[in-house]
Scaffold this motif. Structure first.
Motif, mmCIF file in Angstrom:
data_model
loop_
_atom_site.group_PDB
_atom_site.id
_atom_site.type_symbol
_atom_site.label_atom_id
_atom_site.label_comp_id
_atom_site.label_asym_id
_atom_site.label_seq_id
_atom_site.Cartn_x
_atom_site.Cartn_y
_atom_site.Cartn_z
ATOM 1 N N PHE A 127 15.226 -2.359 -6.107
ATOM 2 C CA PHE A 127 13.928 -1.962 -6.651
ATOM 3 C C PHE A 127 13.578 -0.556 -6.184
ATOM 4 C CE2 PHE A 127 13.795 -6.558 -6.356
ATOM 5 C CZ PHE A 127 13.182 -6.960 -7.544
ATOM 6 N N ASN A 128 12.965 0.228 -7.080
ATOM 7 C CA ASN A 128 12.509 1.562 -6.702
ATOM 8 C C ASN A 128 11.129 1.473 -6.033
ATOM 9 O OD1 ASN A 128 10.543 1.367 -8.712
ATOM 10 N ND2 ASN A 128 11.594 2.730 -10.126
ATOM 11 N N PRO A 129 10.557 2.589 -5.562
ATOM 12 C CA PRO A 129 9.255 2.523 -4.873
ATOM 13 C C PRO A 129 8.121 1.981 -5.726
ATOM 14 C CG PRO A 129 10.372 4.566 -4.333
ATOM 15 C CD PRO A 129 11.181 3.929 -5.425
ATOM 16 N N ASN A 130 8.265 2.003 -7.059
ATOM 17 C CA ASN A 130 7.258 1.421 -7.949
ATOM 18 C C ASN A 130 7.488 -0.063 -8.196
ATOM 19 O OD1 ASN A 130 6.016 3.950 -8.317
ATOM 20 N ND2 ASN A 130 7.467 4.468 -9.933
ATOM 21 N N GLN A 131 8.479 -0.634 -7.480
ATOM 22 C CA GLN A 131 8.860 -2.045 -7.625
ATOM 23 C C GLN A 131 9.403 -2.349 -9.020
ATOM 24 O OE1 GLN A 131 9.028 -4.490 -5.043
ATOM 25 N NE2 GLN A 131 9.005 -2.460 -4.111
ATOM 26 N N THR A 132 10.011 -1.342 -9.640
ATOM 27 C CA THR A 132 10.731 -1.527 -10.897
ATOM 28 C C THR A 132 12.195 -1.773 -10.585
ATOM 29 O OG1 THR A 132 9.225 -0.007 -12.024
ATOM 30 C CG2 THR A 132 11.321 -0.450 -13.106
ATOM 31 N N VAL A 133 12.813 -2.695 -11.304
ATOM 32 C CA VAL A 133 14.223 -2.998 -11.072
ATOM 33 C C VAL A 133 15.086 -1.816 -11.468
ATOM 34 C CG1 VAL A 133 16.172 -4.469 -11.722
ATOM 35 C CG2 VAL A 133 13.915 -5.480 -11.369
ATOM 36 N N VAL A 134 15.881 -1.319 -10.533
ATOM 37 C CA VAL A 134 16.864 -0.276 -10.821
ATOM 38 C C VAL A 134 18.158 -0.912 -11.323
ATOM 39 C CG1 VAL A 134 18.216 1.633 -9.851
ATOM 40 C CG2 VAL A 134 15.876 1.220 -9.055
ATOM 41 N N LYS A 135 18.608 -1.947 -10.602
ATOM 42 C CA LYS A 135 19.838 -2.634 -10.999
ATOM 43 C C LYS A 135 19.922 -3.981 -10.304
ATOM 44 C CE LYS A 135 23.867 -3.423 -12.716
ATOM 45 N NZ LYS A 135 23.935 -3.825 -14.138
ATOM 46 N N MET A 136 20.394 -4.990 -11.058
ATOM 47 C CA MET A 136 20.718 -6.285 -10.472
ATOM 48 C C MET A 136 22.239 -6.436 -10.459
ATOM 49 S SD MET A 136 19.863 -10.193 -11.708
ATOM 50 C CE MET A 136 18.097 -10.056 -11.377
ATOM 51 N N PHE A 137 22.805 -6.601 -9.282
ATOM 52 C CA PHE A 137 24.247 -6.792 -9.121
ATOM 53 C C PHE A 137 24.541 -8.285 -8.985
ATOM 54 C CE2 PHE A 137 23.278 -2.645 -7.343
ATOM 55 C CZ PHE A 137 24.301 -1.834 -7.834
ATOM 56 N N LEU A 138 25.562 -8.751 -9.682
ATOM 57 C CA LEU A 138 26.068 -10.114 -9.537
ATOM 58 C C LEU A 138 27.559 -10.020 -9.249
ATOM 59 C CD1 LEU A 138 24.240 -11.868 -12.521
ATOM 60 C CD2 LEU A 138 23.716 -12.136 -10.090
ATOM 61 N N VAL A 139 27.961 -10.489 -8.076
ATOM 62 C CA VAL A 139 29.359 -10.365 -7.641
ATOM 63 C C VAL A 139 29.877 -11.747 -7.258
ATOM 64 C CG1 VAL A 139 30.955 -9.221 -6.066
ATOM 65 C CG2 VAL A 139 28.844 -8.057 -6.760
ATOM 66 N N THR A 140 30.900 -12.219 -7.955
ATOM 67 C CA THR A 140 31.512 -13.492 -7.606
ATOM 68 C C THR A 140 32.566 -13.279 -6.526
ATOM 69 O OG1 THR A 140 33.135 -13.277 -9.383
ATOM 70 C CG2 THR A 140 31.102 -14.444 -9.896
ATOM 71 N N PHE A 141 32.797 -14.311 -5.708
ATOM 72 C CA PHE A 141 33.757 -14.192 -4.615
ATOM 73 C C PHE A 141 34.334 -15.559 -4.304
ATOM 74 C CE2 PHE A 141 29.661 -15.132 -2.812
ATOM 75 C CZ PHE A 141 29.920 -16.030 -1.781
ATOM 76 N N ASP A 142 35.513 -15.557 -3.682
ATOM 77 C CA ASP A 142 36.169 -16.783 -3.236
ATOM 78 C C ASP A 142 36.891 -16.483 -1.927
ATOM 79 O OD1 ASP A 142 37.666 -19.043 -2.738
ATOM 80 O OD2 ASP A 142 38.466 -19.227 -4.766
ATOM 81 N N PHE A 143 36.288 -16.882 -0.824
ATOM 82 C CA PHE A 143 36.880 -16.702 0.496
ATOM 83 C C PHE A 143 37.191 -18.060 1.135
ATOM 84 C CE2 PHE A 143 34.289 -12.612 0.409
ATOM 85 C CZ PHE A 143 35.392 -11.844 0.033
ATOM 86 N N SER A 144 37.580 -19.021 0.291
ATOM 87 C CA SER A 144 37.858 -20.369 0.782
ATOM 88 C C SER A 144 39.033 -20.405 1.748
ATOM 89 C CB SER A 144 38.116 -21.311 -0.397
ATOM 90 O OG SER A 144 39.159 -20.812 -1.233
ATOM 91 N N ASP A 145 39.916 -19.386 1.677
ATOM 92 C CA ASP A 145 41.082 -19.348 2.569
ATOM 93 C C ASP A 145 40.879 -18.415 3.761
ATOM 94 O OD1 ASP A 145 41.024 -17.025 1.084
ATOM 95 O OD2 ASP A 145 43.201 -16.916 0.802
ATOM 96 N N MET A 146 39.648 -17.953 3.980
ATOM 97 C CA MET A 146 39.383 -17.014 5.065
ATOM 98 C C MET A 146 39.386 -17.740 6.409
ATOM 99 S SD MET A 146 36.190 -14.361 5.321
ATOM 100 C CE MET A 146 36.098 -13.048 6.537
ATOM 101 N N PRO A 147 40.213 -17.308 7.365
ATOM 102 C CA PRO A 147 40.234 -17.967 8.674
ATOM 103 C C PRO A 147 38.940 -17.695 9.441
ATOM 104 C CG PRO A 147 42.188 -16.576 8.329
ATOM 105 C CD PRO A 147 41.206 -16.227 7.276
ATOM 106 N N ALA A 148 38.693 -18.506 10.443
ATOM 107 C CA ALA A 148 37.551 -18.282 11.328
ATOM 108 C C ALA A 148 37.750 -16.988 12.111
ATOM 109 C CB ALA A 148 37.397 -19.457 12.283
ATOM 110 N N ALA A 149 36.619 -16.339 12.463
ATOM 111 C CA ALA A 149 36.621 -15.114 13.271
ATOM 112 C C ALA A 149 37.405 -13.982 12.606
ATOM 113 C CB ALA A 149 37.164 -15.390 14.669
ATOM 114 N N HIS A 150 37.215 -13.819 11.298
ATOM 115 C CA HIS A 150 37.831 -12.728 10.540
ATOM 116 C C HIS A 150 36.765 -12.016 9.718
ATOM 117 C CE1 HIS A 150 41.654 -14.314 11.817
ATOM 118 N NE2 HIS A 150 42.301 -13.356 11.171
ATOM 119 N N MET A 151 37.154 -10.888 9.137
ATOM 120 C CA MET A 151 36.228 -10.119 8.316
ATOM 121 C C MET A 151 36.979 -9.491 7.144
ATOM 122 S SD MET A 151 35.607 -6.859 10.843
ATOM 123 C CE MET A 151 36.981 -5.881 11.437
#
Length: 233
Positions: A127-151
């Motif tokens: 949102f910009n300072p006038n509270q108008t939407v600049v952009k809505m991002f939608l990002v799908t992801f799948d980290f089901s195989d991500m080990p613990a303590a990783h990034m």
């Protein structure tokens, strides 16, 4: 790598006024990795990376931007709204747009960051300072195989691509409209969260492309490879 956004529209860019989201904030930002007739070759590769990493001294700051963050999947965490630190940069070449860098600090949410499911969709609304939407991002992801303590991270780009070139790995006139950089971390117990900050690139003015070519929207989401995940330091 690239995929067309569901429901993508074909657009005529002469000019791009149909993409305006709010006063003074225009959709077709810069930092394009592929040159176009109106985009300087300065805005390639390392320039984008340097902006995201804060290697350039900003020309100024703008207060009042906010971002609403949400997620969905096996569960839906509560949406949160956080301030966005926005800086802009001047580039030397005549036709190069001056980009905005937005940074959403997630530290106010605590050490665990913003908890998300291992498979799902991230929603970030700017949102910009006038509270108008600049952009809505939608990002799908799948980290089901991500080990613990990783990034890891995801870098989501939204392009305008000439019709007929969307299958080309390097379209001639591909134009970067927005960029969203997300960082993910799994805890020692395996819980996944957004952490650190969220970074965005967008533009302070429009790119006037009067090519007469029909364009359509295309989304590209990239992640690290070899390795996909790195152990926490």
């Amino acid at each position: 790598m690239g995929r067309r956004l569901k429901g993508a529209r074909r657009l005529k860019l002469s000019p791009l006024r149909s993409l305006r989201k709010g006063p003074g904030l225009l959709s077709p930002p810069s930092a394009s990795p592929v040159p176009t007739p109106a985009v300087s070759r300065t805005l390639l590769g390392n320039f984008e990376e340097s902006l995201l990493r804060g290697r350039f001294a900003p020309s100024g700051h703008i207060e009042g931007f906010t971002a609403e963050i949400g997620a969905s999947g096996s569960y839906c965490p509560q949406h949160v709204t956080l301030p966005v630190t926005v800086t802009f940069f001047d580039v030397s070449e005549q036709n190069a747009p001056a980009p905005f860098l937005g940074i959403v600090d997630l530290n106010p949410l605590g050490r665990k960051g913003y908890s998300v499911p291992k498979v799902g969709t991230i929603q970030v609304t700017l949102f910009n300072p006038n509270q108008t939407v600049v952009k809505m991002f939608l990002v799908t992801f799948d980290f089901s195989d991500m080990p613990a303590a990783h990034m890891t991270f995801l870098r989501h780009r939204l392009f305008l691509v000439p019709v007929g070139e969307e299958g080309n790995a390097n379209p001639t006139h591909r134009l970067l409209c927005y960029l969203l950089h997300l960082r993910f971390r799994s805890s020692r117990s395996g819980r996944l969260s957004l952490h650190g900050d969220i970074r965005l690139l967008f533009s302070r003015r429009s790119l006037e492309l009067d090519t007469g070519l029909p364009y359509e929207l295309q989304a590209v989401t990239e992640a690290p490879h070899n390795p996909r995940y790195s152990p926490l330091p």
